[in-house]
Design an enzyme around this catalytic site. Structure first.
Site, PDB file in Angstrom:
ATOM      1  CB  THR A 113      64.593  37.170  41.690  1.00 53.19           C
ATOM      2  OG1 THR A 113      63.370  37.386  40.947  1.00 53.19           O
ATOM      3  CG2 THR A 113      64.365  36.089  42.715  1.00 53.19           C
ATOM      4  CG  LEU A 244      61.517  33.782  32.371  1.00 51.99           C
ATOM      5  CD1 LEU A 244      62.847  33.087  32.109  1.00 51.99           C
ATOM      6  CD2 LEU A 244      61.750  35.121  33.040  1.00 51.99           C
ATOM      7  N   GLY A 296      57.057  49.707  32.031  1.00 51.82           N
ATOM      8  CA  GLY A 296      57.794  49.825  33.284  1.00 51.82           C
ATOM      9  C   GLY A 296      57.426  48.683  34.203  1.00 51.82           C
ATOM     10  CB  CYS A 299      57.510  41.685  35.553  1.00 54.06           C
ATOM     11  SG  CYS A 299      56.973  41.107  37.167  1.00 54.06           S
ATOM     12  NE  ARG A 369      58.800  47.076  42.095  1.00 51.68           N
ATOM     13  CZ  ARG A 369      58.421  45.858  42.481  1.00 51.68           C
ATOM     14  NH1 ARG A 369      59.326  44.981  42.882  1.00 51.68           N
ATOM     15  NH2 ARG A 369      57.141  45.522  42.457  1.00 51.68           N
TER      16      ARG A 369
END
Length: 496
Positions: A113, A244, A296, A299, A369
């Site tokens: 996502t 979150l 990094g 998430c 990522r």
């Protein structure tokens, strides 16, 4: 069907389409998505639940082929041993998604996502297209009722949207119970986090008829190895927001430390000493207090941007600004350190050879990522440096693919200026400077005297992780700059 009960394709008993709360046995689990969440999570479940068949499916044939090979698609300590022990026993990797959906009692969704790169919410909102496509596929394939679990970081109310798609698209007589079960594992320690979690969070819609049975079924998996008091039940919105929130707290903490590191470098304070003193406070604790090039991984940035977008849609501009500042500090740290390198090398790195130690976003993972190393390389290449990159777990092809990402706009600078090596000694030979981008233990233990002898002089080390013995390096002859502290370099003293 007798007494309102029926038997599933395995041995789990279902009542009115859902698992019996008093006998919540599952025999067949499917995980859609064979990435950093789905692969390790499914492997640990298979290890701890040998009587349950766990099938990991993905639409990418190459990804599945790697999971079925000796060379797994991702590196994680302990993961290879677990996969080898369970694969083709009760753990399977397949591209047959439709079959796995039909046969499963419970389905984990672990698809990507990412942050949207188009349309409304571009650069902030999460792209839920993969989640929505999987939901539609589940509804189209399922011939019996299922428990569907979102095992990914999603915006608040994503489970509600997932349930709506399943409900309106379901075949006659097929019902779905949707749960939120966010993961809290960190790359590099994912298996340990899964085997010994601080908590397991399960969110569901308590107004649903099958809520209690679905919760009991999912709990029955984790209770094989997790103490029941560590399993927390909430509503779906709270579960989604908790994930979150956890990442926002951690990212905010890192950005606070990195902001303080700038003050340390300007004043003579030592960020490591400050972190030790602050971490001794029991209200704060010692974790996530190390200054670095910035956070990094997949998430933190994505989840904070998701929070920013949520606040903006709720017309909470001040709160959106607050969370967005965490991102800005993180980007500032990378830009600042790049400038430190350029200024330290006499305000120009044009045609200067620089060794980059580490390309993954943190040690003990091959994941690149949002890696700070990518940003550092971008800025140095824009100043026409020649780079020599080494990372013990990131493949050569991954490094080149990341640097050729069109978003970076440096593709035209790579040819002849990016060299990838198989050891830190090869990478540093003949270079002017070494930049520590990842805190791999290997970089602490290399023979820097031997490396120094092979480098151009004066030789520089820029420690972006504050992991090296700076006094020893200075005594060897290096000029050393370190994030979070002001060093006194002695250019006269040399170790022969």
């Amino acid at each position: 069907m007798d007494n309102g009960c029926c038997k599933s394709q395995g041995e789990g008993y279902f009542i009115n389409g859902f698992i019996d709360e008093d006998n919540p046995r599952l025999t067949n689990i499917c995980c859609i998505g064979a990435g950093y969440v789905g692969g390790p999570t499914s492997s640990v479940i298979a290890l701890q639940c040998p009587d349950i068949r766990v099938t990991v499916v993905d639409s990418n044939p190459e990804q599945i082929a790697k999971w079925n090979s000796e060379d797994l698609p991702l590196y994680e300590p302990q993961l290879t041993d677990i996969v080898k022990k369970c694969r083709n026993v009760n753990l399977y990797f397949s591209n047959e998604i439709d079959d796995a959906i039909r046969e499963a009692d419970l389905i984990f969704i672990s698809v990507n996502t990412p942050t949207k790169t188009f349309g409304v919410g571009k650069g902030r909102a999460a792209d839920l297209s993969a989640l929505q496509n999987v939901a539609q596929q589940i509804a189209n394939c399922a011939e019996s009722s299922k428990i569907v679990v979102e095992k990914i970081t999603v915006p608040v109310a994503a489970a509600e949207s997932l349930a709506r798609i399943l409900r309106v698209s379901a075949k006659p007589g097929v019902t779905f119970e949707v749960l939120s079960n966010p993961e809290f594992m960190a790359e590099g320690t994912a298996i340990e986090n899964l085997l010994h979690p601080d908590r397991v969070l399960i969110g569901g819609d308590s107004s649903s008829n099958g809520y209690h049975r679905a919760i009991a079924a999912l709990r029955s998996i984790y209770e094989r190895w997790v103490d029941s008091e560590r399993i927390i039940e909430t509503n779906t919105w709270s579960a989604e927001l908790s994930k979150l929130a956890a990442n926002a707290f951690l990212a905010q903490r890192l950005s606070t430390v990195n902001a303080l590191s700038v003050i340390c470098e300007r004043t003579g304070a030592d960020m490591q000493q400050v972190s030790y003193a602050v971490g001794a406070d029991s209200r704060i604790g010692s974790q996530f207090l190390n200054a670095s090039l910035g956070f990094g991984g997949s998430c933190f940035r994505k989840d904070i941007l998701c929070l920013v977008y949520l606040c903006e849609t709720l017309k909470l501009e001040e709160i959106a600004t607050y969370f967005h500042q965490v991102i800005l500090i993180n980007e500032y740290q990378k830009r600042r350190f790049s400038n430190l390198i350029i200024e330290g090398l006499f305000s120009s790195v044009k045609n200067k050879h620089i060794a980059i130690f580490g390309f993954s976003f943190k040690k003990n993972t091959g994941d690149t990522r949002e890696s700070a190393a990518i940003t550092i390389c971008k800025y140095l290449l824009e100043d026409e440096a020649i780079l020599h990159i080494y990372d013990p777990k990131v493949t050569h092809s991954r490094i080149m693919s990341d640097l050729n990402n069109p978003i970076l706009e440096i593709t035209h600078l790579i040819d002849g200026r990016v060299n990838i090596h198989d050891s830190p000694y090869d990478a540093s030979k003949g270079t002017q400077a070494i930049v520590i981008c990842t805190e791999w233990d290997e970089f602490i233990n290399v023979d820097y005297l031997e490396i120094y002898k092979s480098m151009m002089k004066p030789a520089f080390i820029f420690d972006g992780r504050a992991i090296l013995n700076h006094k020893l390096l200075i005594d060897i002859g290096f000029h050393v700059e370190c994030i979070g502290k002001m060093l006194k370099n002695n250019t006269m003293k040399r170790i022969k």
